[in-house]
Motif scaffolding. Structure first.
Motif: not given
Length: 128
Positions: A85-88, A94-99, A112-117, A122-125
């Motif tokens: 999760v930390q690496a992702e 770095g690509l501008g994704v908002y968490f 972690a949880v991100l905004d898919d635009t 979306i959760q990554i786990v």
């Protein structure tokens, strides 16, 4: 029995395809015109014959209130497994994704949880 297809409602299929492939790293599996929308699926490059994710249009009247309520409550619409999760998180940030949630360890699980635009969280786990 196994899961063959699941879906996430998206505000814009073109934007969703770009985000889910160019940013998250999925690959397009099906792109079939269906009137003004498309049957548009992506899969993991690691499992091209695995579970498909349908990038489903948000046109039904019940969808927007549902998506809005989930986002307001911080509830992810889907959860994707990653090796680290930390690496992702670092790669995507770095690509501008908002968490909305930075990596958080919860016992044997890190998420972690991100905004898919596209109107979703979306959760990554990963599990240790």
């Amino acid at each position: 029995m196994k899961i063959h297809l699941t879906s996430v409602f998206v505000d814009d299929q073109d934007n969703a395809l770009r985000f889910y492939t160019d940013v998250l790293g999925f690959v397009k599996k099906h792109d079939v015109p269906m009137g003004t929308d498309r049957w548009l699926t992506v899969v993991s490059p690691e499992e091209p014959d695995g579970t498909e994710l349908l990038l489903e249009p948000s046109g039904h009247p019940a969808v927007q209130p549902y998506k809005t309520a989930l986002v307001q409550d911080g509830i992810p619409a889907a959860s994707f497994a990653v090796d680290d999760v930390q690496a992702e998180f670092d790669r995507l940030r770095g690509l501008g994704v908002y968490f909305t949630q930075e990596p958080l360890e919860m016992g044997p699980v890190t998420a972690a949880v991100l905004d898919d635009t596209c109107g979703n969280l979306i959760q990554i786990v990963h599990s240790d």
